[in-house]
Design a protein around this motif. Structure first.
Motif, mmCIF file in Angstrom:
data_model
loop_
_atom_site.group_PDB
_atom_site.id
_atom_site.type_symbol
_atom_site.label_atom_id
_atom_site.label_comp_id
_atom_site.label_asym_id
_atom_site.label_seq_id
_atom_site.Cartn_x
_atom_site.Cartn_y
_atom_site.Cartn_z
ATOM 1 N N PHE A 75 0.891 -1.233 -0.012
ATOM 2 C CA PHE A 75 0.065 -0.024 0.187
ATOM 3 C C PHE A 75 0.788 1.313 0.080
ATOM 4 N N LEU A 76 0.638 1.807 -1.017
ATOM 5 C CA LEU A 76 1.311 3.458 -1.005
ATOM 6 C C LEU A 76 0.441 4.505 -1.064
ATOM 7 N N HIS A 77 0.770 5.697 -0.095
ATOM 8 C CA HIS A 77 -0.291 6.733 0.140
ATOM 9 C C HIS A 77 0.457 7.818 -0.411
ATOM 10 N N TYR A 78 0.170 8.390 -1.578
ATOM 11 C CA TYR A 78 0.736 9.543 -2.153
ATOM 12 C C TYR A 78 -0.268 11.021 -1.594
ATOM 13 N N TRP A 79 0.495 11.987 -1.284
ATOM 14 C CA TRP A 79 -0.506 13.103 -0.672
ATOM 15 C C TRP A 79 -0.047 14.409 -1.573
ATOM 16 N N ASP A 80 0.478 14.287 -2.448
ATOM 17 C CA ASP A 80 0.796 15.546 -3.446
ATOM 18 C C ASP A 80 -0.529 16.588 -3.908
ATOM 19 N N PRO A 81 -1.552 15.967 -4.299
ATOM 20 C CA PRO A 81 -2.618 16.894 -4.567
ATOM 21 C C PRO A 81 -3.245 17.576 -3.351
ATOM 22 N N HIS A 82 -2.955 17.169 -2.030
ATOM 23 C CA HIS A 82 -3.494 17.797 -1.021
ATOM 24 C C HIS A 82 -2.872 18.982 -0.907
ATOM 25 N N THR A 83 -3.733 19.963 -0.200
ATOM 26 C CA THR A 83 -3.069 21.341 0.611
ATOM 27 C C THR A 83 -2.160 20.717 1.455
ATOM 28 N N PRO A 84 -0.782 21.592 1.424
ATOM 29 C CA PRO A 84 -0.566 22.974 0.734
ATOM 30 C C PRO A 84 -0.173 22.554 -0.575
ATOM 31 N N TYR A 85 -0.606 23.090 -1.408
ATOM 32 C CA TYR A 85 -0.318 23.000 -2.950
ATOM 33 C C TYR A 85 1.248 23.512 -3.165
ATOM 34 N N LEU A 86 2.497 22.667 -3.087
ATOM 35 C CA LEU A 86 3.543 23.094 -3.307
ATOM 36 C C LEU A 86 4.562 22.348 -3.945
ATOM 37 N N PRO A 87 3.952 22.335 -5.334
ATOM 38 C CA PRO A 87 4.703 21.674 -6.427
ATOM 39 C C PRO A 87 5.981 22.183 -6.796
ATOM 40 N N PRO A 88 6.926 21.419 -7.398
ATOM 41 C CA PRO A 88 8.002 22.062 -7.907
ATOM 42 C C PRO A 88 7.727 23.164 -9.016
ATOM 43 N N GLU A 89 8.475 24.013 -8.991
ATOM 44 C CA GLU A 89 8.111 25.224 -9.721
ATOM 45 C C GLU A 89 7.941 25.040 -11.318
ATOM 46 N N ARG A 90 8.689 24.062 -11.721
ATOM 47 C CA ARG A 90 8.762 23.815 -13.269
ATOM 48 C C ARG A 90 7.164 23.201 -13.779
ATOM 49 N N TYR A 91 6.517 22.794 -12.734
ATOM 50 C CA TYR A 91 5.183 22.295 -12.922
ATOM 51 C C TYR A 91 4.105 23.192 -13.284
ATOM 52 N N ILE A 92 4.235 24.368 -12.755
ATOM 53 C CA ILE A 92 3.234 25.297 -12.696
ATOM 54 C C ILE A 92 3.022 25.962 -14.058
ATOM 55 N N SER A 93 3.930 26.427 -14.868
ATOM 56 C CA SER A 93 3.592 27.117 -16.061
ATOM 57 C C SER A 93 2.762 26.484 -17.163
ATOM 58 N N PRO A 94 2.603 25.211 -17.164
ATOM 59 C CA PRO A 94 1.815 24.705 -18.105
ATOM 60 C C PRO A 94 0.053 24.953 -17.822
ATOM 61 N N PHE A 95 -0.018 25.328 -16.598
ATOM 62 C CA PHE A 95 -1.522 25.372 -15.978
ATOM 63 C C PHE A 95 -1.682 26.910 -15.509
ATOM 64 N N TYR A 96 -0.919 27.969 -15.761
ATOM 65 C CA TYR A 96 -1.158 29.321 -15.477
ATOM 66 C C TYR A 96 -0.428 30.153 -16.554
ATOM 67 N N GLU A 97 -1.264 31.135 -17.057
ATOM 68 C CA GLU A 97 -0.936 31.835 -18.142
ATOM 69 C C GLU A 97 0.271 32.632 -17.778
ATOM 70 N N ALA A 98 1.343 32.668 -18.946
ATOM 71 C CA ALA A 98 2.600 33.266 -18.799
ATOM 72 C C ALA A 98 2.321 34.825 -18.711
#
Length: 481
Positions: free
Chosen positions: A149-172
């Protein structure tokens, strides 16, 4: 046989490409879905995390186990309750987990020969930690029949993704801190703000653009997708991908401002209770199958047990893998094989954390009855026609009163049948301790010298922030020590 069950904590089904989302959040999850079976209408009967996972590993809903709340001292799971990892271990499987739910309740460590607590020095658990702990375990046990059993929490708050993952989803070029943008005002002035100030907002800075926080959620999903790609590649490298039953599920979803819920998982609305469930097992699961009818998380336990029996493994005691009596879940194998398109005609829903409510979701309608709205404003009864109004914006409880009444009677009959004369654990929670998350807010308010009633009358961010700052400098009269 290898069984890997992966909890994608806070994963909203509608934010995945394989569930219809247009943005590139989940290319690898989509690929896994194309290689196996996807359940289009899978539901979390109980939310949030504690009750959802308890249901998944017992095959029983909260009213059956008695565990209906989250983080409440009243929640106790008897050791006599059948537990999936325990059953698999007793049958001969090597059992392991990379998880931290043991921090919440002891029963989440039951049945594991190897329980690797993922809590470390960081404030939050990054999926990188899960992969780094899981891969050596997989390598060491790849020649055994195992359950992991593996438990990933990444979509949970606080939303702190690596910086490089943000740009495809937020207007430049767009500024998430633009002072002229007022879209965060409702969130910052919400009754739940004191809780989220510490657990989310302070970690992001003074964001003014609500779209930016939604983009961070999408970026978290994409980050997790890449981690799953890495994990699956490791299964291939170890030569066990083709003999592994892989089960992906969301324990609950996430509201991203809908229904006045700002980046959290409460409310029995579709963003929170409609979750992904995807299974891949090249030996038995047909590729590309999509099941359209209603299923629920508690169906996973009997499904995994049936899969383990189907494998007919030497050294595994199949007699110990029989589904226990009294389960609320039903095996998904008839649906997987195309012999059925559902396991349930209706799914019953429950929550008791931020607010207390119960509901019923049929193929067309959803009825919700609120027992305690907590920090939210909710009508006592809600009815939505999900065919005409999938976003649940028009409450038809008064317009279609006969339909609402019929569904309420059905809900009441189900609750009565489950309780069989026992005290309703939701009523006990409300009477003896109140809502767990309201209690958390009250303690935070007490720390700055406010009562709940005072906050209820004047829930202003600026006022709370000023008192919080004064407390930090030791200048709040009457503040709790």
């Amino acid at each position: 046989m290898k069984i890997i069950m992966i909890s994608l904590d806070t994963m909203r089904a509608s934010r995945l490409g394989c569930y219809g989302y247009a943005k590139p959040t989940s290319p690898y999850i989509d690929e896994i879905a194309s290689q196996g079976v996807l359940f289009e209408n899978a539901y979390a009967a109980d939310i949030p995390t504690e009750v959802a996972h308890t249901g998944i590993f017992t095959g029983k809903v909260g009213l059956t186990t008695g565990v209906v709340s989250h983080g409440s001292e009243l929640g106790v799971l008897p050791k006599s309750t059948e537990w999936l990892p325990t059953m698999l271990r007793s049958a001969g499987f090597t059992t392991g987990a990379v998880d931290n739910l043991y921090q919440l309740k002891e029963w989440f460590a039951r049945g594991y020969r190897y329980y690797i607590n993922s809590v470390g020095g960081k404030r939050w658990i990054d999926g990188r930690t899960i992969n780094d702990l899981a891969k050596p375990w997989i390598r060491d046990h790849k020649d055994e029949d195992f359950f992991l059993f593996l438990h990933y929490w990444d979509p949970h708050t606080p939303y702190l993704p690596p910086e490089r993952y943000i740009s495809p989803f937020y207007e430049a070029g767009r500024n998430p801190y633009d002072p002229s943008n007022r879209s965060m005002e409702a969130a910052y002035n919400h009754m739940a703000y004191p809780f989220f100030k510490h657990h989310h907002y302070d970690l992001l800075g003074s964001v003014t653009d609500a779209d930016y926080i939604n983009a961070l959620y999408d970026a978290e999903v994409r980050y997790l997708d890449d981690l799953l790609r890495e994990l699956d590649g490791y299964l291939e490298e170890q030569g066990i991908r083709e003999v592994t039953l892989l089960v992906l599920f969301g324990d609950h979803g996430e509201s991203l401002t809908e229904h006045g819920i700002y980046w959290d998982h409460c409310g029995l609305y579709e963003p929170t209770v409609h979750v992904p469930v995807i299974m891949r097992w090249p030996e038995a699961v047909p590729a590309g199958r999509r099941v359209k009818g209603l299923v629920q998380q508690v169906d996973l336990m009997p499904t995994v047990l049936e899969a383990a029996r189907m494998a007919a493994l030497s050294g595994i005691d199949a007699a110990r893998l029989a589904a226990p009596a009294g389960l609320d879940g039903r095996s998904l194998w008839n649906a997987i094989r195309g012999e059925s398109d559902r396991t349930h005609e209706a799914v019953y829903l429950s929550e008791c954390a931020w607010q207390a409510a119960r509901g019923i979701r049929t193929e067309r309608y959803k009825f919700i009855r609120t027992h305690d709205a907590g920090p939210f404003s909710r009508p006592p009864r809600e009815l939505y026609d999900l065919h005409a109004d999938p976003e649940e914006t028009v409450n038809l409880a008064e317009t279609y009163a006969e339909t609402a009444d019929a569904l309420e009677r059905q809900l009441d009959g189900w609750v009565s049948a489950k309780l069989q004369g026992r005290q309703d654990p939701m009523e006990r929670q409300l009477q003896e301790l109140g809502l767990p998350f309201r209690n958390r807010i009250e303690k935070i308010l007490e720390g700055v010298g406010l009562t709940w009633e005072e906050w209820l009358r004047d829930p202003q961010r600026e006022r709370f922030d000023a008192l919080h700052a004064q407390k930090a400098h030791g200048r709040v009269p009457g503040a709790a020590k």
